[in-house]
Write a protein that holds these residues in place. Structure first.
Motif, PDB file in Angstrom:
ATOM      1  N   ASN A 240     -48.476  41.706  48.956  1.00 40.79           N
ATOM      2  CA  ASN A 240     -49.474  42.740  48.637  1.00 40.79           C
ATOM      3  C   ASN A 240     -49.686  42.828  47.124  1.00 40.79           C
ATOM      4  N   PRO A 242     -52.355  43.824  43.554  1.00 41.39           N
ATOM      5  CA  PRO A 242     -53.388  44.758  43.089  1.00 41.39           C
ATOM      6  C   PRO A 242     -54.757  44.076  43.039  1.00 41.39           C
ATOM      7  N   ALA A 245     -56.692  42.212  37.366  1.00 38.12           N
ATOM      8  CA  ALA A 245     -55.716  41.501  36.541  1.00 38.12           C
ATOM      9  C   ALA A 245     -56.347  41.259  35.187  1.00 38.12           C
ATOM     10  N   LYS A 246     -55.504  40.990  34.210  1.00 37.72           N
ATOM     11  CA  LYS A 246     -56.017  40.615  32.894  1.00 37.72           C
ATOM     12  C   LYS A 246     -56.835  39.331  33.031  1.00 37.72           C
TER      13      LYS A 246
ATOM     14  N   THR B 200     -42.589  42.979  42.011  1.00 37.48           N
ATOM     15  CA  THR B 200     -42.499  42.335  40.709  1.00 37.48           C
ATOM     16  C   THR B 200     -43.729  42.673  39.867  1.00 37.48           C
ATOM     17  N   SER B 202     -46.043  41.107  36.321  1.00 37.25           N
ATOM     18  CA  SER B 202     -46.269  39.873  35.559  1.00 37.25           C
ATOM     19  C   SER B 202     -47.090  40.208  34.324  1.00 37.25           C
ATOM     20  N   ASP B 203     -46.685  39.679  33.185  1.00 40.74           N
ATOM     21  CA  ASP B 203     -47.446  39.917  31.953  1.00 40.74           C
ATOM     22  C   ASP B 203     -48.861  39.385  32.048  1.00 40.74           C
ATOM     23  N   LEU B 204     -49.039  38.317  32.841  1.00 40.78           N
ATOM     24  CA  LEU B 204     -50.379  37.746  32.975  1.00 40.78           C
ATOM     25  C   LEU B 204     -51.293  38.631  33.802  1.00 40.78           C
ATOM     26  N   VAL B 205     -50.712  39.340  34.768  1.00 39.14           N
ATOM     27  CA  VAL B 205     -51.508  40.231  35.616  1.00 39.14           C
ATOM     28  C   VAL B 205     -51.783  41.531  34.863  1.00 39.14           C
ATOM     29  N   GLY B 206     -50.763  42.038  34.168  1.00 38.15           N
ATOM     30  CA  GLY B 206     -50.957  43.234  33.360  1.00 38.15           C
ATOM     31  C   GLY B 206     -49.958  44.323  33.704  1.00 38.15           C
ATOM     32  N   LYS B 207     -49.764  45.213  32.750  1.00 36.27           N
ATOM     33  CA  LYS B 207     -48.810  46.319  32.918  1.00 36.27           C
ATOM     34  C   LYS B 207     -49.243  47.260  34.034  1.00 36.27           C
ATOM     35  N   LEU B 209     -49.409  46.953  37.131  1.00 33.95           N
ATOM     36  CA  LEU B 209     -50.099  46.370  38.288  1.00 33.95           C
ATOM     37  C   LEU B 209     -49.039  45.694  39.153  1.00 33.95           C
ATOM     38  N   VAL B 210     -48.537  46.457  40.121  1.00 39.73           N
ATOM     39  CA  VAL B 210     -47.384  46.004  40.892  1.00 39.73           C
ATOM     40  C   VAL B 210     -47.803  44.993  41.960  1.00 39.73           C
ATOM     41  N   MET B 211     -46.944  43.992  42.164  1.00 41.53           N
ATOM     42  CA  MET B 211     -47.116  43.051  43.267  1.00 41.53           C
ATOM     43  C   MET B 211     -45.909  43.177  44.182  1.00 41.53           C
ATOM     44  N   TYR B 212     -46.149  43.417  45.465  1.00 40.22           N
ATOM     45  CA  TYR B 212     -45.058  43.524  46.429  1.00 40.22           C
ATOM     46  C   TYR B 212     -44.758  42.149  47.012  1.00 40.22           C
TER      47      TYR B 212
END
Lengths: 591, 591
Positions: A240, A242, A245-246, B200, B202-207, B209-212
């Protein structure tokens, strides 16, 4: 010998010229823009300089077209020089723009004359052909509808008038087509979706942003549950992510470069630049990358039904088929090179099992969607990897005897794919399942696993979707079933109809039993005749009606009628619930 | 008599002054900014003008603080005029800014002296008190950690140094607190989430912004399933909406005006302005409005677990507790005024049933969150409706004996609410379930239904969430259970441990049985000792371990150990599966 399709194309292309010709002869003031023959007929876009045109004008135009057809005027092609062409169309800025383009491409300029070339009474248009030899070969014509269309499909340009029409060699063929068209209109998913209360749009929310009502949500959720259940057998796990993304994430994946026109930008009050996710793969790489992985952990298979967003042109959106937000059962497998083939085969097995449960297996055709070698700029990744991936897909095609067609230019950004295609009710190809090989993205994201030899290696990614876009899938299902879903998918599986107020209490008892068995029901308590209630249930394609009169109440049994009209009187509730549970669990196509 | 809490506050507030005092006496060059006493201790922000400060400096500072405490110096408050204050802090721009603000508010200026007022050796700070009478009353102090913090919490300002500390009347109390703190650190959901592989970033996704990951997704999905199942009994239906909308939607709802700072703007290449949805209610009004409604159709109850987005400051985000995208089980009921009370009560019943299934019912406290009458600009809707809504909530509170506390200023934008609060493992209040009355939004969206008298009426909206934010809920659950989830929620319910390679095949047979029963399992085939495998399973809080040696394989039975250490040898697989299925279905808290 000429195929039927080529002949139909010529007939329609010529009918399109005759249509403009007739408009001119009727004294209408307009500028011709452009129009092609299509699979279904033809259309023409033009700028009307004076007055209005509506469907009520069609008979008059058709009469004039039939006159021209009856005269059997020759249709003649001619190559002309630019100067002559510029003069022929000197009042028409659209044709001048076409001529600019033809000139830029360095192509020859051709026109087609209906009548003697260079005579004022003849009709002429810029055209590459081909056409029939004379108007008498056109057969029967019919104008169908009118619509607005932007010049060259661009919203920034002027809105033109578009008229759709068709032509067939014989009246009988035209009649068959018109009947089919009427049926299609009734089965249009937008109309059925409204009638069955499955989804809705709102001007306040925005175009192409679909909202599923309770009934539509049930269908979506049931499809997802079925998919997850089948996938689980092959070790697929749900994740799951979000919705944003950046932009950096898509710079690495390549999407920011190749699809920048389709990305929605998201602006924070702070310093980073974001986009709405157009695909899930880059996020999934980040879940993979969140821990160290060993060859023993592979394959890792993620699946997720989640919304994606693409900045479609407002004019391009259409019902559930093209929307700005759409949910896809998007999945990604990370594996070793040795595991690719088995993983691809397993995904094809999932596709087969899923479509079989919907009674749709057997109608598909399969495409091996490869690069277009002439447009390498459209793809990422290196040539050797593409060759390896394409060979692997060929092997799978042979091993499973898929009889796929090779479609050049249909590959994904990052690799070739196997697509499962279905002709929808309107005769269009719809992509359903897909398996895609990707050697490029894992390298771009520096994904690694520790191999059996202790060194770092790059995994391969398989992108896959079984169902594809839920919106498109539901549209197709609606149009092919006219809303008569298999029982496991039907939003309301049973309607309980008490004949009078005297059996309202008994109806509630029956309802409790259905509720406990998780059968989806409604009670129709409205103050209407039983005939009307049955008719309404029939229209909504509800699979079963339980009819409860005083007789049933006294005997503590039920009468059941299914949507196909079969009736059973005085049967026990439990024999019915046993039957329906079995139909649901086995995902049967029957009632 | 002074409560313990008030006394602790004074002690910590004074300790904070002594901390600065000690820093000064040690000759450190800094500008004091600000710092309060907190529920846990105190902190102070300052600008260090020269050198560095780190935790290794704490013993030296603590020693100096203890000296000052031992001297039992009086702490004295004094009201002074602006001129004196400006002079006292003339080198400190932060204090000058405070003085500007005090002046603007027209408040009195007070300072607190440690030592004789107006003597150079005394310590002084701008402060409203209260304090203990002299440093000797402070008890024991402890500096805890250091961090960066922006002046006034605003990223555009200078980054200051923050030091956290605490104080207690006795050493025993401090020791207990430090032990608790250590336990809390271990149970921090960010650490547990990583250890149990639940989510988790990820810096690439952004602050924020949680990924389950697969394990976390199982927990989310199980929570959602439980919620939907309970809600179904009360006629709640799932719907599904997109993640963006035209800003026009939020102009009508009032969110664009009241929360513009928290909205993410979405830019299309075309002409409309969009935002990411910060809440679901406006979309749900559009589903309601998609067809004509009659009083017979009401109540209509929509529920949806879907992501919402808020533009949090990068510095404000923290694990799953504060994120930029977060999923909420957001629901809306549309009903007649007469139906409000029953609908609110039904929602409270859903809340009770849900929290009981998690063993959490009984620990909550309940808030009636009302308007702050002094800030009417924070709310929409008219005064009479607010009064009606607040009275209704009082009635429900009385009827159900909720013993709620009235919290002024805690209402939603559109109406008052009943909030169910839980103290989390860190002692903070977390809002879990909520029921909110709203007379305003249906009017703003012109929602109507046809009443029994045939005229158009405005429905009332109830906003409700049972679980609240999934992220926050999971964080709280992790910290309160240390990861030992009830079996129905555990991502892996059983680990199968073959003692040697000889029982690998038997392990697979057992696995097949578990798979068919939809029990979530893993096989631990790794080349490790059984002791290690058990320890690992124990650490991951996996509820059951099935241990398979040759003895079990020959007898075709199993040995089971649960995470609490209870063991059963040589039992039949079916007796175990009967037991675990029962534990799962009943959502038991026991193993």
């Amino acid at each position: 010998m000429e195929t039927n399709k080529e002949n139909l194309f010529k007939i329609r292309h010529s009918a399109e010229h005759v249509f403009m010709h007739a408009m001119r002869d009727l004294g209408l003031q307009f500028l011709m823009a452009m129009g092609p023959a299509t699979d279904d007929g033809f259309y023409f876009d033009f700028e009307l300089l004076d007055g209005n045109i509506s469907e009520s004008d069609f008979p008059k135009i058709e009469a004039k077209m039939n006159e021209i057809i009856k005269q059997n005027i020759p249709i003649v092609g001619e190559e002309i020089d630019e100067k002559t062409a510029r003069e022929l169309f000197f009042t028409n800025p659209y044709k001048q723009e076409w001529l600019d383009e033809i000139k830029n491409k360095g192509e020859a300029i051709t026109v087609y004359w209906t009548g003697k070339p260079h005579e004022m009474s003849s009709f002429v248009d810029l055209c590459k052909g081909p056409h029939v030899n004379s108007t008498g070969e056109i057969g029967v014509i019919k104008l169908l509808s009118t619509a607005g269309a932007y010049w060259r499909g661009n919203e920034k340009n002027k809105m033109l008038t578009r008229i759709y029409g068709t032509a067939f060699p014989t009246q009988a063929e035209l009649d068959t087509y018109l009947e089919e068209l009427e049926k299609r209109k009734q089965n249009d998913h937008r109309i059925l979706g409204q009638k069955l209360d499955l989804f809705t749009f709102s001007d306040l929310v925005g175009k192409g942003l679909v909202m599923y009502t309770p009934n539509g949500t049930i269908i979506k959720n049931e499809l997802n549950k079925a998919l997850v259940k089948i996938s689980r057998k092959y070790g697929v796990q749900e994740v799951n992510i979000p919705h944003m993304a950046k932009i950096d994430l898509y710079k690495i994946s390549g999407h920011a470069d190749k699809f920048s026109e389709e990305l929605f930008k998201v602006t924070s009050h702070f310093d980073e630049e974001f986009v709405l996710k157009p695909v899930n793969c880059p996020h999934h790489t980040q879940i993979y990358a969140s821990r160290p992985r060993s060859y023993k952990d592979l394959p890792i298979r993620y699946i997720e039904s989640t919304q994606q967003h693409r900045d479609e042109k407002p004019g391009a959106m259409s019902g559930l088929n093209r929307t700005r937000s759409f949910e896809i059962d998007d999945g990604h497998t990370f594996c070793t090179p040795e595991q690719i083939k088995q993983e691809a085969i397993n995904t094809i097995k999932i596709i087969e099992e899923f479509y079989t449960a919907l009674g749709m297996w057997g109608n598909q055709w399969i495409s091996l969607s490869f690069r277009d070698p002439s447009t390498p700029e459209k793809y990422i990744g290196d040539n050797n990897d593409w060759n390896t991936a394409e060979s692997l897909l060929r092997e799978i095609n042979d091993e499973l005897s898929l009889n796929a067609k090779i479609m050049e230019g249909e590959a994904a950004l990052y690799g070739p794919k196997i697509d499962f295609m279905l002709k929808d009710a309107l005769g269009n190809d719809r992509q359903l399942g897909t398996v895609q090989l990707d050697f490029a993205m894992p390298k771009r994201f520096n994904l690694v696993y520790i191999g059996e030899d202790g060194t770092e290696k790059t995994p391969v990614m398989l992108h896959r979707a079984i169902l594809g876009s839920y919106g498109r899938f539901i549209a197709n299902l609606l149009e092919s079933t006219a809303g008569a879903f298999p029982v496991w998918l039907a939003p309301v599986q049973v309607v309980i109809i008490p004949i009078s107020e005297k059996t309202h209490d008994y109806a509630k008892e029956v309802a409790t039993t259905l509720f406990d068995l998780e059968i989806r029901y409604e009670i129709d308590n409205k103050d209407e005749t039983m005939g009307n209630k049955i008719r309404k249930a029939q229209e909504l394609k509800i699979p079963y009606m339980i009819i409860l009169g005083e007789k049933e109440s006294t005997a503590q049994n039920i009468s059941v009628r299914n949507r196909e009209g079969t009736q059973q009187f005085g049967i026990s509730l439990s024999s019915f619930t046993d039957h329906i549970k079995n139909v649901i669990i086995s995902k049967s196509q029957n009632l």
